[in-house]
Design a protein around this motif. Structure first.
Motif, PDB file in Angstrom:
ATOM      1  N   LEU A   1       0.821  -1.204   0.000  1.00  0.00           N
ATOM      2  CA  LEU A   1       0.000   0.000   0.000  1.00  0.00           C
ATOM      3  C   LEU A   1       0.860   1.260   0.000  1.00  0.00           C
ATOM      4  O   LEU A   1       0.590   2.217  -0.744  1.00  0.00           O
ATOM      5  CB  LEU A   1      -0.919  -0.008   1.229  1.00  0.00           C
ATOM      6  CG  LEU A   1      -2.119   0.944   1.218  1.00  0.00           C
ATOM      7  CD1 LEU A   1      -2.981   0.726  -0.011  1.00  0.00           C
ATOM      8  CD2 LEU A   1      -2.946   0.766   2.481  1.00  0.00           C
ATOM      9  N   LEU A   2       1.924   1.276   0.798  1.00  0.00           N
ATOM     10  CA  LEU A   2       2.782   2.461   0.870  1.00  0.00           C
ATOM     11  C   LEU A   2       3.551   2.679  -0.431  1.00  0.00           C
ATOM     12  O   LEU A   2       3.673   3.818  -0.905  1.00  0.00           O
ATOM     13  CB  LEU A   2       3.756   2.337   2.043  1.00  0.00           C
ATOM     14  CG  LEU A   2       3.128   2.435   3.435  1.00  0.00           C
ATOM     15  CD1 LEU A   2       4.188   2.240   4.514  1.00  0.00           C
ATOM     16  CD2 LEU A   2       2.433   3.781   3.633  1.00  0.00           C
ATOM     17  N   VAL A   3       4.058   1.612  -1.023  1.00  0.00           N
ATOM     18  CA  VAL A   3       4.765   1.754  -2.308  1.00  0.00           C
ATOM     19  C   VAL A   3       3.801   2.255  -3.380  1.00  0.00           C
ATOM     20  O   VAL A   3       4.146   3.113  -4.203  1.00  0.00           O
ATOM     21  CB  VAL A   3       5.410   0.419  -2.725  1.00  0.00           C
ATOM     22  CG1 VAL A   3       5.897   0.484  -4.170  1.00  0.00           C
ATOM     23  CG2 VAL A   3       6.570   0.074  -1.799  1.00  0.00           C
ATOM     24  N   SER A   4       2.561   1.738  -3.382  1.00  0.00           N
ATOM     25  CA  SER A   4       1.566   2.181  -4.368  1.00  0.00           C
ATOM     26  C   SER A   4       1.288   3.669  -4.221  1.00  0.00           C
ATOM     27  O   SER A   4       1.189   4.398  -5.217  1.00  0.00           O
ATOM     28  CB  SER A   4       0.265   1.384  -4.192  1.00  0.00           C
ATOM     29  OG  SER A   4       0.471   0.022  -4.457  1.00  0.00           O
ATOM     30  N   LEU A   5       1.149   4.141  -2.979  1.00  0.00           N
ATOM     31  CA  LEU A   5       0.899   5.564  -2.746  1.00  0.00           C
ATOM     32  C   LEU A   5       2.088   6.418  -3.195  1.00  0.00           C
ATOM     33  O   LEU A   5       1.909   7.489  -3.792  1.00  0.00           O
ATOM     34  CB  LEU A   5       0.623   5.809  -1.263  1.00  0.00           C
ATOM     35  CG  LEU A   5      -0.794   5.541  -0.777  1.00  0.00           C
ATOM     36  CD1 LEU A   5      -0.851   5.566   0.739  1.00  0.00           C
ATOM     37  CD2 LEU A   5      -1.764   6.563  -1.357  1.00  0.00           C
ATOM     38  N   PHE A   6       3.289   5.945  -2.915  1.00  0.00           N
ATOM     39  CA  PHE A   6       4.491   6.692  -3.302  1.00  0.00           C
ATOM     40  C   PHE A   6       4.580   6.824  -4.823  1.00  0.00           C
ATOM     41  O   PHE A   6       4.829   7.917  -5.352  1.00  0.00           O
ATOM     42  CB  PHE A   6       5.729   5.990  -2.751  1.00  0.00           C
ATOM     43  CG  PHE A   6       7.013   6.720  -3.024  1.00  0.00           C
ATOM     44  CD1 PHE A   6       7.358   7.845  -2.286  1.00  0.00           C
ATOM     45  CD2 PHE A   6       7.869   6.290  -4.019  1.00  0.00           C
ATOM     46  CE1 PHE A   6       8.541   8.522  -2.536  1.00  0.00           C
ATOM     47  CE2 PHE A   6       9.049   6.961  -4.284  1.00  0.00           C
ATOM     48  CZ  PHE A   6       9.390   8.083  -3.540  1.00  0.00           C
ATOM     49  N   VAL A   7       4.340   5.716  -5.513  1.00  0.00           N
ATOM     50  CA  VAL A   7       4.405   5.751  -6.980  1.00  0.00           C
ATOM     51  C   VAL A   7       3.247   6.587  -7.539  1.00  0.00           C
ATOM     52  O   VAL A   7       3.404   7.279  -8.551  1.00  0.00           O
ATOM     53  CB  VAL A   7       4.377   4.317  -7.552  1.00  0.00           C
ATOM     54  CG1 VAL A   7       4.309   4.341  -9.072  1.00  0.00           C
ATOM     55  CG2 VAL A   7       5.617   3.550  -7.108  1.00  0.00           C
ATOM     56  N   MET A   8       2.070   6.532  -6.881  1.00  0.00           N
ATOM     57  CA  MET A   8       0.951   7.353  -7.318  1.00  0.00           C
ATOM     58  C   MET A   8       1.316   8.831  -7.284  1.00  0.00           C
ATOM     59  O   MET A   8       1.026   9.584  -8.223  1.00  0.00           O
ATOM     60  CB  MET A   8      -0.270   7.103  -6.423  1.00  0.00           C
ATOM     61  CG  MET A   8      -1.508   7.895  -6.824  1.00  0.00           C
ATOM     62  SD  MET A   8      -2.828   7.839  -5.567  1.00  0.00           S
ATOM     63  CE  MET A   8      -3.199   6.097  -5.551  1.00  0.00           C
ATOM     64  N   ALA A   9       1.961   9.259  -6.194  1.00  0.00           N
ATOM     65  CA  ALA A   9       2.381  10.661  -6.083  1.00  0.00           C
ATOM     66  C   ALA A   9       3.361  11.023  -7.203  1.00  0.00           C
ATOM     67  O   ALA A   9       3.246  12.088  -7.832  1.00  0.00           O
ATOM     68  CB  ALA A   9       3.012  10.909  -4.717  1.00  0.00           C
ATOM     69  N   LEU A  10       4.332  10.134  -7.488  1.00  0.00           N
ATOM     70  CA  LEU A  10       5.283  10.383  -8.568  1.00  0.00           C
ATOM     71  C   LEU A  10       4.593  10.432  -9.919  1.00  0.00           C
ATOM     72  O   LEU A  10       4.933  11.248 -10.788  1.00  0.00           O
ATOM     73  CB  LEU A  10       6.365   9.297  -8.576  1.00  0.00           C
ATOM     74  CG  LEU A  10       7.355   9.291  -7.413  1.00  0.00           C
ATOM     75  CD1 LEU A  10       8.363   8.159  -7.590  1.00  0.00           C
ATOM     76  CD2 LEU A  10       8.082  10.634  -7.319  1.00  0.00           C
ATOM     77  N   ASP A  11       3.598   9.555 -10.114  1.00  0.00           N
ATOM     78  CA  ASP A  11       2.862   9.502 -11.372  1.00  0.00           C
ATOM     79  C   ASP A  11       2.167  10.834 -11.649  1.00  0.00           C
ATOM     80  O   ASP A  11       2.202  11.354 -12.769  1.00  0.00           O
ATOM     81  CB  ASP A  11       1.844   8.361 -11.317  1.00  0.00           C
ATOM     82  CG  ASP A  11       1.074   8.201 -12.614  1.00  0.00           C
ATOM     83  OD1 ASP A  11       1.680   8.349 -13.687  1.00  0.00           O
ATOM     84  OD2 ASP A  11      -0.142   7.943 -12.562  1.00  0.00           O
ATOM     85  N   TYR A  12       1.516  11.395 -10.627  1.00  0.00           N
ATOM     86  CA  TYR A  12       0.849  12.679 -10.815  1.00  0.00           C
ATOM     87  C   TYR A  12       1.857  13.796 -11.095  1.00  0.00           C
ATOM     88  O   TYR A  12       1.587  14.711 -11.890  1.00  0.00           O
ATOM     89  CB  TYR A  12       0.015  13.031  -9.581  1.00  0.00           C
ATOM     90  CG  TYR A  12      -1.255  12.223  -9.470  1.00  0.00           C
ATOM     91  CD1 TYR A  12      -2.108  12.063 -10.553  1.00  0.00           C
ATOM     92  CD2 TYR A  12      -1.612  11.607  -8.264  1.00  0.00           C
ATOM     93  CE1 TYR A  12      -3.268  11.316 -10.459  1.00  0.00           C
ATOM     94  CE2 TYR A  12      -2.775  10.854  -8.154  1.00  0.00           C
ATOM     95  CZ  TYR A  12      -3.604  10.716  -9.260  1.00  0.00           C
ATOM     96  OH  TYR A  12      -4.749   9.984  -9.159  1.00  0.00           O
ATOM     97  N   LEU A  13       3.034  13.734 -10.470  1.00  0.00           N
ATOM     98  CA  LEU A  13       4.064  14.734 -10.742  1.00  0.00           C
ATOM     99  C   LEU A  13       4.561  14.634 -12.182  1.00  0.00           C
ATOM    100  O   LEU A  13       4.793  15.650 -12.842  1.00  0.00           O
ATOM    101  CB  LEU A  13       5.241  14.563  -9.775  1.00  0.00           C
ATOM    102  CG  LEU A  13       5.050  15.109  -8.366  1.00  0.00           C
ATOM    103  CD1 LEU A  13       6.267  14.799  -7.511  1.00  0.00           C
ATOM    104  CD2 LEU A  13       4.796  16.617  -8.396  1.00  0.00           C
ATOM    105  N   VAL A  14       4.726  13.397 -12.669  1.00  0.00           N
ATOM    106  CA  VAL A  14       5.146  13.196 -14.066  1.00  0.00           C
ATOM    107  C   VAL A  14       4.130  13.823 -15.010  1.00  0.00           C
ATOM    108  O   VAL A  14       4.486  14.522 -15.967  1.00  0.00           O
ATOM    109  CB  VAL A  14       5.324  11.691 -14.365  1.00  0.00           C
ATOM    110  CG1 VAL A  14       5.447  11.456 -15.870  1.00  0.00           C
ATOM    111  CG2 VAL A  14       6.554  11.149 -13.654  1.00  0.00           C
TER     112      VAL A  14
END
Length: 399
Positions: A76-89
């Motif tokens: 869950l934490l890795v998914s949230l971290f990547v989600m944040a990066l995805d929106y920044l991209v």
């Protein structure tokens, strides 16, 4: 237990908000990045959505099985971290290919909802599962309401602002989860990771061997394809049939989201107590029958608005069905099941818009011999009826 549950519900709400935040500005963003016409932007918007759904279909069972092996917290934490990066991209992207890469990565790691569902299954008594899954649905409904409203306001400031807001929300929730989320996978319910059953086809095969579960997955698939008629054609249908403008369309979707959240967060608990999970699924389908049948033929926008609370009662189906399936599988298969369900939903998101928009185009064309813009609702009604028949004939002993 309260803070971890709050974190999980907030995660699902932010997941829905993140989707809704970017919806109002996607056409302008695509025009800004590539130029061209709105039709060209719509094509690329469809490509981005399909890429996300396809990757979610392929990898949700993998991440679900992984959460059964290594735990809910890290996934869950890795998914949230990547989600944040995805929106920044996506906020910084200057080309369509970078936007596409962002959607591919986002779909690959979109494990938030499935892992949240597995966590709910871990902490719930068998009789509480459907009601607690209803809380997940309510959180998603609230996010669905707040997302487009906030995204529209931020989009007036800057096209990229909603993406930064979505990234900030995901990042803040990641920080909260880091401190409050505890692990629910123990040696008693841990299961070793196996690629043969982690890929979507292997996972379907493994889960499908459980008595009664294959029929319930078919019910869930047919329901998901049918219910997606709303996001697939609602803006086009209401504009064609009632002459609604974007403001009215957005308001109607917000009302639907609020009513659905009330049904899943409140009414469902009593329905399960009175009729059981299977009975609640059937009642939800009956309400969908009524809503689809009326929407197919009405010509009054006021009647469509009055029908929204009845249509929202169909929101009983998903959490009740989720609870029914969760009680059917073993404790060490909860993540695998939620991954399979997420993959089934992703597959329906690929299929349903193509079907529903094609039927709408056929029956709303000015030159058609059978003008009926509500025809997609008849297709949805037929699919829902088939699902109800499958449920009635299924052999699952869980009620």
């Amino acid at each position: 237990m309260r803070l971890p549950l709050f974190f999980v519900l907030t995660t699902v709400m932010i997941d829905a908000m993140g989707i809704g935040l970017i919806m109002p500005i996607m056409p302008n963003l695509l025009l800004e990045v590539q130029g061209g016409s709105l039709a060209d932007a719509a094509i690329w918007g469809g490509i981005l959505s399909t890429a996300f759904a396809v990757m979610q279909f392929l990898f949700s069972p993998v991440l679900g099985s992984l959460s059964d092996a290594v735990g809910r917290r890290p996934v869950l934490l890795v998914s949230l971290f990547v989600m944040a990066l995805d929106y920044l991209v996506m906020a910084l992207a200057g080309s369509l290919w970078l936007l596409l890469l962002g959607r591919i990565i986002g779909g690959t790691t979109a494990a938030t909802h499935a892992t949240a569902g597995a966590y709910i299954a871990d902490i719930s008594n068998p009789t509480e599962k459907a009601a607690n899954f209803g809380l997940l649905g309510a959180a998603f409904g609230i996010g669905f309401v707040l997302g487009p409203l906030t995204g529209g306001l931020l989009g007036e400031i800057d096209t990229r602002a909603p993406f930064y807001a979505a990234a900030a929300l995901a990042g803040l929730n990641f920080a909260l989860g880091w401190f409050v989320m505890h692990e629910t996978v123990t040696d008693d319910n841990r299961r070793a990771f196996d690629w043969r059953r982690a890929n979507p086809f292997g996972a379907f095969r493994t889960i499908g061997r459980i008595p009664g579960i294959k029929a319930l997955l078919w019910v869930y698939f047919l329901y998901s394809v049918a219910i997606y008629v709303y996001p697939a054609i609602w803006p086009y249908f209401t504009a064609e049939r009632f002459g609604w403008q974007p403001q009215m369309i957005g308001a109607s979707l917000a009302v639907y989201g609020i009513c659905s959240a009330l049904v899943q967060g409140g009414l469902l608990r009593y329905m399960v107590r009175w009729f059981g999970e299977r009975g609640s699924v059937i009642w939800g389908q009956v309400f969908d029958f009524v809503a689809f049948g009326i929407l197919a033929v009405i010509v009054s926008g006021n009647l469509a608005l009055a029908l929204i609370p009845i249509a929202a009662l169909g929101a009983l189906v998903q959490p009740a069905l989720q609870g029914l399936m969760s009680r059917t599988v073993a404790d060490n298969q909860q993540g695998e099941l939620q991954g399979v369900m997420t993959a089934v939903h992703a597959l329906s998101v690929v299929i349903s818009p193509l079907m529903m928009t094609a039927v709408f185009a056929q029956f709303s064309d000015p030159e058609t011999s059978h003008y009926l813009p509500g025809a997609p609702f008849l297709l949805a009604l037929a699919l829902m009826m088939i699902g109800c028949l499958v449920l009635l004939r299924s052999r699952s002993s869980v009620t």
